[in-house]
Design an enzyme around this catalytic site. Sequence first.
Site, PDB file in Angstrom:
ATOM      1  N   GLU A   1      -8.676 -12.797  -5.355  1.00  0.00           N
ATOM      2  CA  GLU A   1      -9.409 -13.145  -4.135  1.00  0.00           C
ATOM      3  C   GLU A   1     -10.618 -12.235  -3.884  1.00  0.00           C
ATOM      4  O   GLU A   1     -10.674 -11.519  -2.875  1.00  0.00           O
ATOM      5  CB  GLU A   1      -8.456 -13.149  -2.933  1.00  0.00           C
TER       6      GLU A   1
ATOM      7  N   GLU B   1      -1.604 -19.644  -5.914  1.00  0.00           N
ATOM      8  CA  GLU B   1      -0.967 -19.280  -4.642  1.00  0.00           C
ATOM      9  C   GLU B   1      -0.956 -20.543  -3.791  1.00  0.00           C
ATOM     10  O   GLU B   1      -1.805 -20.737  -2.930  1.00  0.00           O
ATOM     11  CB  GLU B   1      -1.686 -18.115  -3.956  1.00  0.00           C
TER      12      GLU B   1
ATOM     13  N   LEU C   1       0.841  -1.193   0.000  1.00  0.00           N
ATOM     14  CA  LEU C   1       0.000   0.000   0.000  1.00  0.00           C
ATOM     15  C   LEU C   1       0.882   1.251   0.000  1.00  0.00           C
ATOM     16  O   LEU C   1       1.991   1.227   0.524  1.00  0.00           O
ATOM     17  CB  LEU C   1      -0.897   0.001   1.239  1.00  0.00           C
TER      18      LEU C   1
END
Length: 634
Positions: free
Chosen positions: A172, A289, A46
């Site tokens: 996701e 993943e 972020l």
Amino acid sequence: MLTFFAAFLAAPLALAESPYLVRVDAARPLRPLLPFWRSTGFCPPLPHDQADQYDLSWDQQLNLAYIGAVPHSGIEQVRIHWLLDLITARKSPGQGLMYNFTHLDAFLDLLMENQLLPGFELMGSPSGYFTDFDDKQQVFEWKDLVSLLARRYIGRYGLTHVSKWNFETWNEPDHHDFDNVSMTTQGFLNYYDACSEGLRIASPTLKLGGPGDSFHPLPRSPMCWSLLGHCANGTNFFTGEVGVRLDYISLHKKGAGSSIAILEQEMAVVEQVQQLFPEFKDTPIYNDEADPLVGWSLPQPWRADVTYAALVVKVIAQHQNLLFANSSSSMRYVLLSNDNAFLSYHPYPFSQRTLTARFQVNNTHPPHVQLLRKPVLTVMGLMALLDGEQLWAEVSKAGAVLDSNHTVGVLASTHHPEGSAAAWSTTVLIYTSDDTHAHPNHSIPVTLRLRGVPPGLDLVYIVLYLDNQLSSPYSAWQHMGQPVFPSAEQFRRMRMVEDPVAEAPRPFPARGRLTLHRKLPVPSLLLVHVCTRPLKPPGQVSRLRALPLTHGQLILVWSDERVGSKCLWTYEIQFSQKGEEYAPINRRPSTFNLFVFSPDTAVVSGSYRVRALDYWARPGPFSDPVTYLDVPAS
């Protein structure tokens, strides 16, 4: 160290424990061995609208150079989150939406330079413009963006290349990590249709899959199951037709520290998918993943050394031996990706879920970055020697046959090049792994019996070996006292143990049989590579380039795409200060396509050239030379 290794080779079998017997028959190919494991991935931190500062950083450029340098395309794909945040958007009167692709262009060029493919998640919102996929106008604008993007890169790199990319949905979706985008379940289906139609407009050969999530049993994971229902019998937002293409189903199942748990969870999900949606029984399955443990930044000692490398091999072997070999399984398993291309940070250079160990060396002027190759990256080069067809191989102890969910396991393959029996090869990779646990004071006796090797021209074999004593930069760093800013000499010592310990080529025994006795620590990896002499020496090394590290140090990176042979002993690197007379640089045997030059003299300005040497000491042609001018000392 060579004396130590010689003693290791001659060590008698332990009397306290009956040996594991590994039998391999080179004359019994069973099935194709497809390299389904050649993928990694990462996520920028972020704020995601500043992803360019991470994706295009010098540190990441070095990281991708290391990943792309795995021999024989041992890693081919890097799957990246938030790629579309590398695009900026603005709306201008009369011209509609305008996009700036500068950062995304630069990042994809970087992947191309390192011969890597993107796992292209259509994820992110350029300049925060897209906020709501229940808004029909934004759905149409998203379709146009995806089409524009795909056509741009087809024009830039060619359709043949872009059609290899795995385009994928937002990562996701059931975790609701959408930043400032409102994404209801219906909005997600609208978004998917826009992705699908946008790609199709650019070319019907582009593939799209998803949803890249956990697929917990219903009623959990509503977006995952809704997407499958929509693709099976929903209404296409744009065409009104029933059903939407789904070129592959991507799921995420990690191991919670257990190797076999990954495969068990995958099988449970796919069984439920096939029960609910039989139309998807032939759809490719990706676990993109498939990490042994969640939480990339969580420091774990086992992530630092050969424990992680052996665990990754064990997971792959379990898939090959328990899934691909299972004739009753209808799962079409295509890709397993470890999400481990992140950049580690202080104070955990080795112990996060990464392929390299990053040191931010702030006591130089200016500060600089050094990367070290962890065993989990090195082992991808060993895995690249497995190709062609899987061979019959069996592990037993005291007469009892053991499957791949045990401490000792094996993968073996044979390769028959088309039209040239003279370049036949066989690879046997034995691992010892107790998943995330290391047993530094315990070794187990292992006997390898390889039979069925046909007679061939100058047939030789080599042995490569990794364990936490001989092949672990992390162990070397610990023995140095874990310096925060290692010196040039300390980095040299750590790099001395990046590669496997290599036993030089020797003639293969007559009658086509080889027996080796070893005492293997847990964890460890032992690879035997058998080759007949190819008719021609290796091909030319290409794409040689030099990258600066700091004063008196540089990285050389090259490509083996034209070398051809996998029966390579090392690369010879030569240096000339004046560009006239070249002299070889003394180094240990290594087939990794990257070399850090950090001489005691700190003299690195000059010209470099590289050539491959095969097991018979035959050199290939030199690469075109590259000239380097050192960073001035300050």
